[in-house]
Design a protein around this motif. Structure first.
Motif, PDB file in Angstrom:
ATOM      1  N   LEU A 158      14.199 -10.302  -7.127  1.00 10.32           N
ATOM      2  CA  LEU A 158      14.794  -9.104  -7.803  1.00 10.32           C
ATOM      3  C   LEU A 158      16.100  -8.788  -7.048  1.00 10.32           C
ATOM      4  CD1 LEU A 158      11.783  -6.683  -8.532  1.00 10.32           C
ATOM      5  CD2 LEU A 158      12.960  -8.635  -9.891  1.00 10.32           C
ATOM      6  N   PRO A 159      17.077  -8.419  -7.592  1.00 11.02           N
ATOM      7  CA  PRO A 159      18.376  -7.734  -7.009  1.00 11.02           C
ATOM      8  C   PRO A 159      18.041  -6.540  -6.492  1.00 11.02           C
ATOM      9  CG  PRO A 159      18.499  -7.606  -9.292  1.00 11.02           C
ATOM     10  CD  PRO A 159      17.215  -8.469  -9.256  1.00 11.02           C
ATOM     11  N   SER A 160      18.573  -6.115  -5.312  1.00 13.02           N
ATOM     12  CA  SER A 160      18.462  -5.081  -4.497  1.00 13.02           C
ATOM     13  C   SER A 160      18.458  -3.765  -5.397  1.00 13.02           C
ATOM     14  CB  SER A 160      19.374  -5.020  -3.283  1.00 13.02           C
ATOM     15  OG  SER A 160      20.790  -4.927  -3.898  1.00 13.02           O
ATOM     16  N   ASN A 161      19.134  -3.472  -6.239  1.00 13.32           N
ATOM     17  CA  ASN A 161      19.376  -2.100  -6.806  1.00 13.32           C
ATOM     18  C   ASN A 161      18.222  -2.306  -7.844  1.00 13.32           C
ATOM     19  OD1 ASN A 161      20.266  -4.491  -8.792  1.00 13.32           O
ATOM     20  ND2 ASN A 161      21.235  -3.017  -9.806  1.00 13.32           N
ATOM     21  N   LEU A 162      17.838  -3.556  -8.627  1.00 20.24           N
ATOM     22  CA  LEU A 162      16.306  -3.230  -9.375  1.00 20.24           C
ATOM     23  C   LEU A 162      15.137  -2.916  -8.547  1.00 20.24           C
ATOM     24  CD1 LEU A 162      17.521  -5.462 -12.109  1.00 20.24           C
ATOM     25  CD2 LEU A 162      17.568  -3.180 -12.288  1.00 20.24           C
ATOM     26  N   TYR A 163      15.145  -3.798  -7.462  1.00 18.11           N
ATOM     27  CA  TYR A 163      14.100  -3.652  -6.539  1.00 18.11           C
ATOM     28  C   TYR A 163      14.081  -2.312  -6.127  1.00 18.11           C
ATOM     29  CZ  TYR A 163      11.262  -4.249  -2.358  1.00 18.11           C
ATOM     30  OH  TYR A 163      10.377  -3.785  -1.361  1.00 18.11           O
ATOM     31  N   THR A 164      14.978  -1.680  -5.693  1.00 16.24           N
ATOM     32  CA  THR A 164      14.987  -0.227  -5.198  1.00 16.24           C
ATOM     33  C   THR A 164      14.448   0.811  -6.258  1.00 16.24           C
ATOM     34  OG1 THR A 164      16.733  -0.686  -3.873  1.00 16.24           O
ATOM     35  CG2 THR A 164      16.485   1.387  -3.967  1.00 16.24           C
ATOM     36  N   GLU A 165      14.966   0.281  -7.353  1.00 18.56           N
ATOM     37  CA  GLU A 165      14.507   1.454  -8.657  1.00 18.56           C
ATOM     38  C   GLU A 165      13.082   1.120  -8.726  1.00 18.56           C
ATOM     39  OE1 GLU A 165      15.001   0.775 -13.279  1.00 18.56           O
ATOM     40  OE2 GLU A 165      16.755   0.855 -12.084  1.00 18.56           O
ATOM     41  N   LEU A 166      12.511  -0.297  -8.726  1.00 21.46           N
ATOM     42  CA  LEU A 166      11.180  -0.472  -8.811  1.00 21.46           C
ATOM     43  C   LEU A 166      10.285   0.402  -7.874  1.00 21.46           C
ATOM     44  CD1 LEU A 166       9.076  -1.883 -10.850  1.00 21.46           C
ATOM     45  CD2 LEU A 166       9.444  -3.880  -9.110  1.00 21.46           C
ATOM     46  N   ARG A 210       5.570   2.870  -9.007  1.00 17.02           N
ATOM     47  CA  ARG A 210       4.735   2.132 -10.192  1.00 17.02           C
ATOM     48  C   ARG A 210       3.923   1.057  -9.332  1.00 17.02           C
ATOM     49  NH1 ARG A 210       8.545   0.684 -15.258  1.00 17.02           N
ATOM     50  NH2 ARG A 210       7.145  -1.147 -15.121  1.00 17.02           N
ATOM     51  N   LEU A 211       4.441   0.593  -8.240  1.00 17.33           N
ATOM     52  CA  LEU A 211       3.725  -0.271  -7.511  1.00 17.33           C
ATOM     53  C   LEU A 211       2.702   0.070  -6.946  1.00 17.33           C
ATOM     54  CD1 LEU A 211       6.516  -2.322  -5.848  1.00 17.33           C
ATOM     55  CD2 LEU A 211       5.264  -3.057  -7.915  1.00 17.33           C
ATOM     56  N   GLU A 212       2.657   1.563  -6.386  1.00 20.20           N
ATOM     57  CA  GLU A 212       1.539   1.986  -5.639  1.00 20.20           C
ATOM     58  C   GLU A 212       0.286   2.287  -6.386  1.00 20.20           C
ATOM     59  OE1 GLU A 212       3.442   5.579  -3.926  1.00 20.20           O
ATOM     60  OE2 GLU A 212       4.747   4.417  -2.623  1.00 20.20           O
ATOM     61  N   GLU A 213       0.618   2.493  -7.973  1.00 22.18           N
ATOM     62  CA  GLU A 213      -0.376   2.795  -8.698  1.00 22.18           C
ATOM     63  C   GLU A 213      -1.276   1.624  -9.150  1.00 22.18           C
ATOM     64  OE1 GLU A 213       1.603   4.111 -12.290  1.00 22.18           O
ATOM     65  OE2 GLU A 213       2.433   5.965 -11.373  1.00 22.18           O
ATOM     66  N   LEU A 214      -1.084   0.216  -8.662  1.00 22.15           N
ATOM     67  CA  LEU A 214      -1.823  -0.796  -8.912  1.00 22.15           C
ATOM     68  C   LEU A 214      -3.069  -0.743  -7.748  1.00 22.15           C
ATOM     69  CD1 LEU A 214       1.041  -3.586  -9.043  1.00 22.15           C
ATOM     70  CD2 LEU A 214      -0.182  -2.339 -10.983  1.00 22.15           C
ATOM     71  N   ASP A 215      -4.071  -1.503  -8.506  1.00 21.03           N
ATOM     72  CA  ASP A 215      -5.352  -1.835  -7.766  1.00 21.03           C
ATOM     73  C   ASP A 215      -5.074  -3.151  -6.982  1.00 21.03           C
ATOM     74  OD1 ASP A 215      -5.983  -3.487  -9.695  1.00 21.03           O
ATOM     75  OD2 ASP A 215      -7.624  -2.427 -10.501  1.00 21.03           O
ATOM     76  N   ASP A 216      -6.043  -3.447  -6.088  1.00 17.10           N
ATOM     77  CA  ASP A 216      -6.007  -4.907  -5.397  1.00 17.10           C
ATOM     78  C   ASP A 216      -5.998  -5.907  -6.533  1.00 17.10           C
ATOM     79  OD1 ASP A 216      -5.999  -3.636  -3.080  1.00 17.10           O
ATOM     80  OD2 ASP A 216      -8.011  -3.860  -2.813  1.00 17.10           O
ATOM     81  N   ALA A 217      -6.657  -6.076  -7.673  1.00 20.85           N
ATOM     82  CA  ALA A 217      -6.730  -7.127  -8.551  1.00 20.85           C
ATOM     83  C   ALA A 217      -5.430  -7.415  -9.212  1.00 20.85           C
ATOM     84  CB  ALA A 217      -7.723  -6.804  -9.374  1.00 20.85           C
ATOM     85  N   GLN A 218      -4.742  -5.957  -9.706  1.00 21.77           N
ATOM     86  CA  GLN A 218      -3.589  -5.961 -10.344  1.00 21.77           C
ATOM     87  C   GLN A 218      -2.361  -6.398  -9.318  1.00 21.77           C
ATOM     88  OE1 GLN A 218      -3.651  -1.986 -11.618  1.00 21.77           O
ATOM     89  NE2 GLN A 218      -3.922  -2.484 -13.765  1.00 21.77           N
ATOM     90  N   SER A 219      -2.490  -5.946  -8.231  1.00 20.94           N
ATOM     91  CA  SER A 219      -1.474  -6.359  -7.078  1.00 20.94           C
ATOM     92  C   SER A 219      -1.449  -7.909  -6.982  1.00 20.94           C
ATOM     93  CB  SER A 219      -1.754  -5.689  -5.806  1.00 20.94           C
ATOM     94  OG  SER A 219      -0.861  -5.813  -4.938  1.00 20.94           O
ATOM     95  N   SER A 220      -2.748  -8.440  -6.808  1.00 23.02           N
ATOM     96  CA  SER A 220      -2.875  -9.777  -6.556  1.00 23.02           C
ATOM     97  C   SER A 220      -2.388 -10.613  -7.692  1.00 23.02           C
ATOM     98  CB  SER A 220      -4.541 -10.278  -6.194  1.00 23.02           C
ATOM     99  OG  SER A 220      -4.733  -9.639  -5.112  1.00 23.02           O
ATOM    100  N   GLN A 221      -2.763 -10.059  -9.118  1.00 19.70           N
ATOM    101  CA  GLN A 221      -2.287 -10.915 -10.115  1.00 19.70           C
ATOM    102  C   GLN A 221      -0.499 -10.688 -10.116  1.00 19.70           C
ATOM    103  OE1 GLN A 221      -3.860 -12.742 -12.320  1.00 19.70           O
ATOM    104  NE2 GLN A 221      -1.931 -13.122 -13.289  1.00 19.70           N
TER     105      GLN A 221
END
Length: 136
Positions: free
Chosen positions: A14-22, A27-38
């Protein structure tokens, strides 16, 4: 550990600005282990935008960047143009046709940079779609 893999995969695609926004959206912290792995698995199939312009710089005259993003028709056009320029330059080396080779290389580099931005935006859309689907 999986979050580190996820962060590294997303950072390279991802471009740095969109990665930072993400990352800032948490939203990444809300993922469980299965979702993160997927998401790691899905991200590993995405093209790396940096490689697009690197291939354009190194192999642009031969359409290397276009073959990397599965666009072989335009890649073949670059090969044919390069072949035609070389074929015209060999019998008459002082004809000034080498300027055409420079133009093809410049067009390939510009195409690679624009294509890498397009690939990065597509990658972001895919990640956002996956995160949206997991949030439901």
């Amino acid at each position: 550990m999986k979050n580190i893999l996820l962060i590294n995969e997303l950072k390279s695609r991802l471009p740095s600005n969109l990665y930072t926004e993400l990352v800032m959206s948490k939203r990444l912290e809300e993922l469980d282990d299965a979702q993160s792995s997927q998401l790691v698995a899905d991200a590993s199939y995405m093209k790396k935008p940096t490689l697009v312009w690197v291939f354009a710089l190194l192999f642009g005259c031969f359409g290397g960047h276009r073959f990397y993003v599965n666009s072989p028709v335009i890649g073949i056009v670059f090969i044919v143009l390069t072949f035609l320029v070389f074929a015209a330059a060999v019998p008459r080396p002082d004809s000034g046709i080498d300027n055409l080779f420079t133009l093809i290389l410049l067009a390939a580099i510009i195409d690679g940079v624009l294509l890498s931005k397009k690939i990065a935006a597509k990658n972001y859309e895919k990640v956002a779609h996956i995160l949206e689907k997991n949030a439901r």
